[in-house]
Design a protein around this motif. Structure first.
Motif, PDB file in Angstrom:
ATOM      1  N   ASP A 183       0.833  -1.206   0.000  1.00 56.02           N
ATOM      2  CA  ASP A 183       0.000   0.000   0.000  1.00 56.02           C
ATOM      3  C   ASP A 183       0.868   1.257   0.000  1.00 56.02           C
ATOM      4  N   LEU A 184       1.926   1.231   0.809  1.00 55.55           N
ATOM      5  CA  LEU A 184       2.822   2.388   0.850  1.00 55.55           C
ATOM      6  C   LEU A 184       3.509   2.585  -0.494  1.00 55.55           C
ATOM      7  N   TYR A 185       3.925   1.485  -1.115  1.00 55.86           N
ATOM      8  CA  TYR A 185       4.576   1.576  -2.424  1.00 55.86           C
ATOM      9  C   TYR A 185       3.617   2.101  -3.493  1.00 55.86           C
ATOM     10  N   ASN A 186       2.352   1.731  -3.391  1.00 51.30           N
ATOM     11  CA  ASN A 186       1.365   2.158  -4.382  1.00 51.30           C
ATOM     12  C   ASN A 186       0.869   3.584  -4.163  1.00 51.30           C
ATOM     13  N   GLY A 187       1.437   4.280  -3.179  1.00 46.62           N
ATOM     14  CA  GLY A 187       1.112   5.692  -3.021  1.00 46.62           C
ATOM     15  C   GLY A 187       0.260   6.041  -1.831  1.00 46.62           C
ATOM     16  N   ASP A 188      -0.169   5.042  -1.057  1.00 51.52           N
ATOM     17  CA  ASP A 188      -0.945   5.338   0.138  1.00 51.52           C
ATOM     18  C   ASP A 188       0.019   5.695   1.265  1.00 51.52           C
ATOM     19  N   LEU A 189       0.361   6.985   1.359  1.00 54.08           N
ATOM     20  CA  LEU A 189       1.354   7.415   2.341  1.00 54.08           C
ATOM     21  C   LEU A 189       0.834   7.332   3.765  1.00 54.08           C
ATOM     22  N   ARG A 284       1.027  19.044  -8.014  1.00 54.11           N
ATOM     23  CA  ARG A 284      -0.403  19.248  -7.760  1.00 54.11           C
ATOM     24  C   ARG A 284      -1.206  17.965  -7.862  1.00 54.11           C
ATOM     25  N   LEU A 285      -0.623  16.969  -8.500  1.00 50.38           N
ATOM     26  CA  LEU A 285      -1.343  15.706  -8.662  1.00 50.38           C
ATOM     27  C   LEU A 285      -1.699  15.102  -7.311  1.00 50.38           C
ATOM     28  N   GLU A 286      -0.809  15.232  -6.324  1.00 51.11           N
ATOM     29  CA  GLU A 286      -1.057  14.666  -5.003  1.00 51.11           C
ATOM     30  C   GLU A 286      -2.212  15.366  -4.301  1.00 51.11           C
ATOM     31  N   GLN A 287      -2.516  16.587  -4.705  1.00 50.95           N
ATOM     32  CA  GLN A 287      -3.546  17.356  -4.029  1.00 50.95           C
ATOM     33  C   GLN A 287      -4.913  17.200  -4.675  1.00 50.95           C
ATOM     34  N   ASN A 329     -11.623   9.744  -9.392  1.00 51.88           N
ATOM     35  CA  ASN A 329     -11.753  11.056 -10.003  1.00 51.88           C
ATOM     36  C   ASN A 329     -11.466  10.936 -11.496  1.00 51.88           C
ATOM     37  N   PRO A 330     -12.414  11.220 -12.363  1.00 58.44           N
ATOM     38  CA  PRO A 330     -12.157  11.077 -13.805  1.00 58.44           C
ATOM     39  C   PRO A 330     -11.030  11.984 -14.297  1.00 58.44           C
ATOM     40  N   ALA A 331     -10.747  13.075 -13.568  1.00 55.80           N
ATOM     41  CA  ALA A 331      -9.652  13.957 -13.991  1.00 55.80           C
ATOM     42  C   ALA A 331      -8.304  13.251 -13.890  1.00 55.80           C
ATOM     43  N   LEU A 332      -8.184  12.312 -12.934  1.00 51.00           N
ATOM     44  CA  LEU A 332      -6.927  11.556 -12.809  1.00 51.00           C
ATOM     45  C   LEU A 332      -6.719  10.645 -14.012  1.00 51.00           C
ATOM     46  N   LEU A 333      -7.787   9.957 -14.448  1.00 47.19           N
ATOM     47  CA  LEU A 333      -7.667   9.107 -15.635  1.00 47.19           C
ATOM     48  C   LEU A 333      -7.380   9.956 -16.875  1.00 47.19           C
ATOM     49  N   LEU A 402       5.283  10.183 -18.179  1.00 45.15           N
ATOM     50  CA  LEU A 402       4.881   8.843 -17.739  1.00 45.15           C
ATOM     51  C   LEU A 402       4.912   8.721 -16.225  1.00 45.15           C
ATOM     52  N   SER A 403       5.783   9.496 -15.557  1.00 44.10           N
ATOM     53  CA  SER A 403       5.770   9.504 -14.091  1.00 44.10           C
ATOM     54  C   SER A 403       4.448  10.051 -13.573  1.00 44.10           C
ATOM     55  N   ILE A 404       3.983  11.116 -14.196  1.00 54.15           N
ATOM     56  CA  ILE A 404       2.691  11.687 -13.813  1.00 54.15           C
ATOM     57  C   ILE A 404       1.567  10.692 -14.097  1.00 54.15           C
ATOM     58  N   ALA A 405       1.641  10.019 -15.245  1.00 51.52           N
ATOM     59  CA  ALA A 405       0.614   9.035 -15.602  1.00 51.52           C
ATOM     60  C   ALA A 405       0.576   7.893 -14.588  1.00 51.52           C
ATOM     61  N   GLN A 406       1.739   7.392 -14.210  1.00 50.00           N
ATOM     62  CA  GLN A 406       1.772   6.297 -13.250  1.00 50.00           C
ATOM     63  C   GLN A 406       1.206   6.716 -11.895  1.00 50.00           C
ATOM     64  N   ARG A 407       1.569   7.912 -11.447  1.00 49.16           N
ATOM     65  CA  ARG A 407       1.064   8.368 -10.147  1.00 49.16           C
ATOM     66  C   ARG A 407      -0.453   8.585 -10.194  1.00 49.16           C
ATOM     67  N   ALA A 408      -0.970   9.093 -11.298  1.00 46.98           N
ATOM     68  CA  ALA A 408      -2.415   9.290 -11.423  1.00 46.98           C
ATOM     69  C   ALA A 408      -3.150   7.954 -11.385  1.00 46.98           C
ATOM     70  N   VAL A 409      -2.599   6.948 -12.060  1.00 43.95           N
ATOM     71  CA  VAL A 409      -3.214   5.616 -12.050  1.00 43.95           C
ATOM     72  C   VAL A 409      -3.186   5.036 -10.638  1.00 43.95           C
ATOM     73  N   GLN A 410      -2.090   5.224  -9.916  1.00 45.13           N
ATOM     74  CA  GLN A 410      -1.998   4.713  -8.544  1.00 45.13           C
ATOM     75  C   GLN A 410      -3.008   5.394  -7.632  1.00 45.13           C
ATOM     76  N   LEU A 411      -3.234   6.693  -7.819  1.00 45.02           N
ATOM     77  CA  LEU A 411      -4.221   7.387  -7.004  1.00 45.02           C
ATOM     78  C   LEU A 411      -5.637   6.879  -7.285  1.00 45.02           C
ATOM     79  N   LEU A 412      -5.842   6.299  -8.452  1.00 44.36           N
ATOM     80  CA  LEU A 412      -7.127   5.686  -8.779  1.00 44.36           C
ATOM     81  C   LEU A 412      -7.234   4.254  -8.249  1.00 44.36           C
ATOM     82  N   GLY A 413      -6.188   3.796  -7.573  1.00 42.52           N
ATOM     83  CA  GLY A 413      -6.197   2.439  -7.041  1.00 42.52           C
ATOM     84  C   GLY A 413      -5.769   1.387  -8.037  1.00 42.52           C
TER      85      GLY A 413
END
Length: 435
Positions: A183-189, A284-287, A329-333, A402-413
């Protein structure tokens, strides 16, 4: 990395504990049983031999003679007789007062495993009795028979239950720690171990508490870095704007050959401005708000496809709308797919086709984005999602898309992975939990 079934910790602990406990208990039971059986058998033989010798001596003292071989065989070798082990050649009676062997073998013939007893008859005479004990079956035969017995089956079941309990006591908390780590690796800090683990007084409890400390440090560090990026980016905007204004004023006073330097300054300022935009977008993606409401894939992907068909007409995009839904959030996708499509447009030749396909599995919704470019090798695939990584020959972009894309996908679970064969294009797979 997928762990093979025979390398799992549970199986190793179970087999080790089961085999060790079973073998120790089984061998201990066998040795103790063998020794007690030997002692008991020797006592039984001693009692039988002593009783037989008393009868023979009493008969000898009353009749003045022992039975003949014919009489002995008639009395002891009958097929219905229960004790056939005391043959005439396996017992010896010696009168200790005269030193004469009065029955059985003489002293020159050796007996196997002789048992020596002394007795006093009713007349007060002392005799020594030697009896040849029977030879037990070979140890390997007894061991083989023991391991085929019902007792061994029960031992195997008991040892298996004990091994199962011990394995579960160790492996279950380790698996829970692994899930928190994932979970921590997938972005759940905010991932922390539960109270059941952190309050344990053993090594696993200590490990869980250290994990919580590490997670706290990681969360604070990443948040500090995010704030630092935002602050630095905002601070860079003001001098960059002044630099662009000064370049514009200087350009109005210059002409001819000197104008190329002003153009170069403006070009580099534009690049720095785009880089600042990318950094701010990443921070801003984290917010962004992470919702748990489902939304339709077709609406988000369809809008993006139309935008890119208009802005990049030299890259045909194939998309067949589907009615699948995911949560978030559809904005993340939209941010993730926009960066993926933008990366494909930037780094593939004109005319390269890009296809987007979605499919539904038992528990996942998969979105596959494929281009027909040059592809990447294994080393490049391992680094492609790291920030600010650009490969040789790539001049466009800053390695953040692609870093932004990966983080957005992780925030979507979900998760984002890539596969490619050099010369055969790149495949990016977005995987999301099924609604």
């Amino acid at each position: 990395m997928v762990i093979r079934w025979y390398k799992r910790l549970f199986l190793k602990i179970f087999v080790t504990v089961w085999l060790t406990s079973f073998l120790v208990i089984a061998l201990t039971a066998f040795v103790v049983g063998h020794l007690s059986e030997t002692e008991r058998d020797r006592d039984v033989q001693s009692a039988r031999a002593l009783g037989q010798a008393e009868l023979l001596i009493d008969r000898y003292e009353r009749n003045g003679r022992f039975p003949s071989k014919k009489e002995w065989r008639r009395d002891h070798d009958d097929k219905h007789h229960t004790d056939k082990r005391l043959s005439r050649d396996r017992i010896q009676i010696k009168d200790l007062q005269t030193g004469v062997v009065i029955f059985g073998r003489d002293d020159k013939k050796k007996m196997r495993s002789p048992m020596v007893m002394e007795l006093i008859s009713d007349n007060g005479r002392q005799y020594r009795v030697l009896v040849e004990t029977h030879i037990p079956p070979p140890l390997k035969d007894k061991l083989f028979g023991f391991f085929l017995s019902v007792q061994v089956g029960l031992l195997m079941v008991v040892a298996g239950i004990a091994a199962l309990l011990i394995s579960l006591m160790v492996v279950r908390p380790v698996n829970r720690l692994r899930q928190y780590t994932r979970d921590l690796y997938n972005g759940d800090l905010s991932a922390r171990t539960d109270d059941g683990l952190s309050r344990r007084g053993d090594e696993i409890g200590e490990l869980s508490r250290e994990f919580n400390q590490m997670a706290e440090y990681v969360e604070q560090t990443l948040q500090s870095n995010t704030h630092l990026l935002q602050d630095v980016s905002h601070e860079l905007r003001a001098p960059l704007a002044r630099l662009q204004m000064a370049a514009g004023l200087a350009g109005q006073k210059m002409s001819g050959a000197d104008q190329q330097y002003i153009d170069r300054i403006n070009q580099e300022c534009d690049r720095i401005n785009r880089l600042i935009d990318e950094i701010l977008r990443l921070s801003r993606l984290e917010q962004m708000e992470v919702s748990d409401q489902p939304f339709e894939l077709a609406s988000v992907i369809g809008t993006l496809v139309e935008d890119y068909r208009f802005s990049a007409p030299h890259h045909p995009i194939q998309w067949n709308p589907v009615n699948y839904r995911i949560k978030g959030n559809p904005a993340l996708l939209e941010r993730a797919l926009s960066n993926i499509l933008g990366n494909a447009v930037k780094h593939t030749p004109a005319g390269t086709e890009i296809s987007i396909a979605a499919e539904l599995t038992a528990d996942k919704v998969l979105i596959r984005v494929t281009d027909t470019g040059q592809g990447l090798n294994a080393e490049q695939l391992a680094k492609m999602f790291k920030p600010f990584v650009r490969f040789t020959g790539q001049q466009n972009g800053y390695g953040l898309g692609l870093s932004i894309a990966q983080r957005a996908v992780q925030l979507l679970g979900g998760s984002l992975s890539a596969s490619s064969q050099p010369g055969e294009g790149l495949v990016l797979l977005l995987s999301f939990p099924k609604v």
